[in-house]
Scaffold this active site. Sequence first.
Site, PDB file in Angstrom:
ATOM      1  N   ASP A  67      -8.797  -5.793   9.064  1.00  0.00           N
ATOM      2  CA  ASP A  67      -8.232  -4.760   8.192  1.00  0.00           C
ATOM      3  C   ASP A  67      -8.305  -3.374   8.827  1.00  0.00           C
ATOM      4  O   ASP A  67      -7.608  -2.461   8.380  1.00  0.00           O
ATOM      5  CB  ASP A  67      -8.995  -4.707   6.867  1.00  0.00           C
ATOM      6  CG  ASP A  67      -8.834  -5.977   6.066  1.00  0.00           C
ATOM      7  OD1 ASP A  67      -7.709  -6.490   5.997  1.00  0.00           O
ATOM      8  OD2 ASP A  67      -9.833  -6.458   5.503  1.00  0.00           O
ATOM      9  N   ASP A  77       0.814  -1.230   0.000  1.00  0.00           N
ATOM     10  CA  ASP A  77       0.000   0.000   0.000  1.00  0.00           C
ATOM     11  C   ASP A  77       0.844   1.276   0.000  1.00  0.00           C
ATOM     12  O   ASP A  77       0.452   2.274   0.601  1.00  0.00           O
ATOM     13  CB  ASP A  77      -0.939   0.037   1.213  1.00  0.00           C
ATOM     14  CG  ASP A  77      -1.943  -1.097   1.199  1.00  0.00           C
ATOM     15  OD1 ASP A  77      -2.261  -1.579   0.110  1.00  0.00           O
ATOM     16  OD2 ASP A  77      -2.398  -1.504   2.274  1.00  0.00           O
TER      17      ASP A  77
END
Length: 584
Positions: free
Chosen positions: A522, A298
């Site tokens: 998450d 990410d």
Amino acid sequence: MTGTSKPARKRRTALLAASALIGGALGAGGMMQGTAVAAPACTVDYQVMNDWGSGFTASVTVTNNASSTLNNWRVEWDYATSGQKAGQAWNATVSQDGTHVTASAPSWNSTLAAGGSANFGFNGVHSGSNPKPTTFKLNGTTCNVDVEDPDIPDEPDDPDDPDNPQPGDRVDNPYAGAQVYVNPDWSEQAAESGGEAIADQPTAVWLDRISAIESGSAGENTMGLRDHLDAALEQGADVLQMVTYNLPGRDCAALASQGELGPDEIDRYKNEFIDPIAEIVGDPKYADLRIVNIVEIDSLPNLVTNVSGRPTATENCDEMLANGNYVKGVGYNLATLGQFDNVYNYIDIGHHGWLGWDDNFGASADLLFEAANAEGATPDDVAGFAANVANYGALKEPHFTINDSVNGTSVRQSKWVDWNRYVDEQSYAQAFRQEAVRAGFDSDVGVIIDTSRNGWGGPERPTAPAAKTTVDAFVDNSRVDRRVHTGNWCNQAGAGLGERPKAAPASGIDAYAWIKPPGESDGSSEDIPNDEGKRADEMCNPEYEGNVRNGNSMSGALPNAPVSGHWFQEQFEELLRNAYPPID
């Protein structure tokens, strides 16, 4: 990756060679050399107990003749004809791909002691003849063949023979023929939470903040990096997977996974995070253990998709593009850990629902190549790339392809595909690998695909292509990925465990791997006190109606989730229910 020219690797190889010469001189100087005794390292006895013309029952006994215990044993063989099929099994999990058969240990009997045996059996079918297999392997070692006893000194094998890699040798695919480390922290949690059947699967160790190096990753885990490496040696593992994930200004387009370091703290990242990891990894006791390093997920893709000039831009990503600390950090990570021959660096490439569009695809490969040449790194430090890490993109869409059309309208024009070039992770990963080679990376790079949560099984999984009425109806009713939008990433409702970890499953793919440990959240939709720098994110709120990055769609998230990396029991149970392939 074979044949590297990195100076640091040359220095380390020279030191190892010098040590070998010293040891050889001592032996020649009067120490008695043993005579190697030829014996099989393992034996496999395959017997057809009953054959009725079209089917048969087989019994297989495997014996570990080595002097050390073997964990998570696995027997492999190839049938001579495509008509031979292994079926329902007992005392092992038996799977078949073409003519290749793999029998994996059950969780309750996964250890083969030195001199110990295990027996399993199965019912099979055949068309035509049913010859017995001639070659068997136990965890990558060929059985029923005389080999030199590893406990008795003898002439060393040719270290330059690519067909006979030795422990510590640099190999093209670190997963090939390897036993991968099972993280005891995750395994114990999974077993206690109803996942006994999958608790023996290997998952990655996440280093997501400085303190995790010594005290373990998020949640209740207590093992630090050295603990895991020592445990891997005790397991007899060949590969340990770790995620290094602590860049300055981490994950600039989200809040749930932001970290402890501010945007300008590149020196702390280098000195307090990467350098201590390198000190541990560089301990000679781990030199024969392959360490797969998944580098900063990410991060770099955000510098392509979420910066000024894009409707998806964020101020945080603009700042990280301007200060260059993502590129510097990734480069330093690659160069510092890549100095060790046993470390295999894989750079994150997001997923097909992020970078699969024309204006993202090539630009991302070019940016990764820039990072692979920053801070002393070179492309030789890159073994490959990691796709779909901690995400949910379907591995393969079995019922439609990007080339399909409905009444003359391409599926690319559907709302779901939205002009993307790819509909699943495997086609995207294979294509990105080729694009990376075009950008300048070595031609032998491979890709890992995270399949920990992209199975999408259960009752909602389509079993056949839908009718071709309209392009949107066809795609929506054919796709196995049941998310609301491909941009949804937080604790997705309906998801299931995906393909079990497997080496070299397809062209250009080094492995399917469980990088995100199933059951770990998450992120949360509400701020929950923590010392990890993690904040609430709207995309983790099931009532959130979205933003431009997910097409202003509902988030699709499960409710009541904990902070990212912490155990989320409700999600774990759903992953078990919706696993595909289903759990036996």
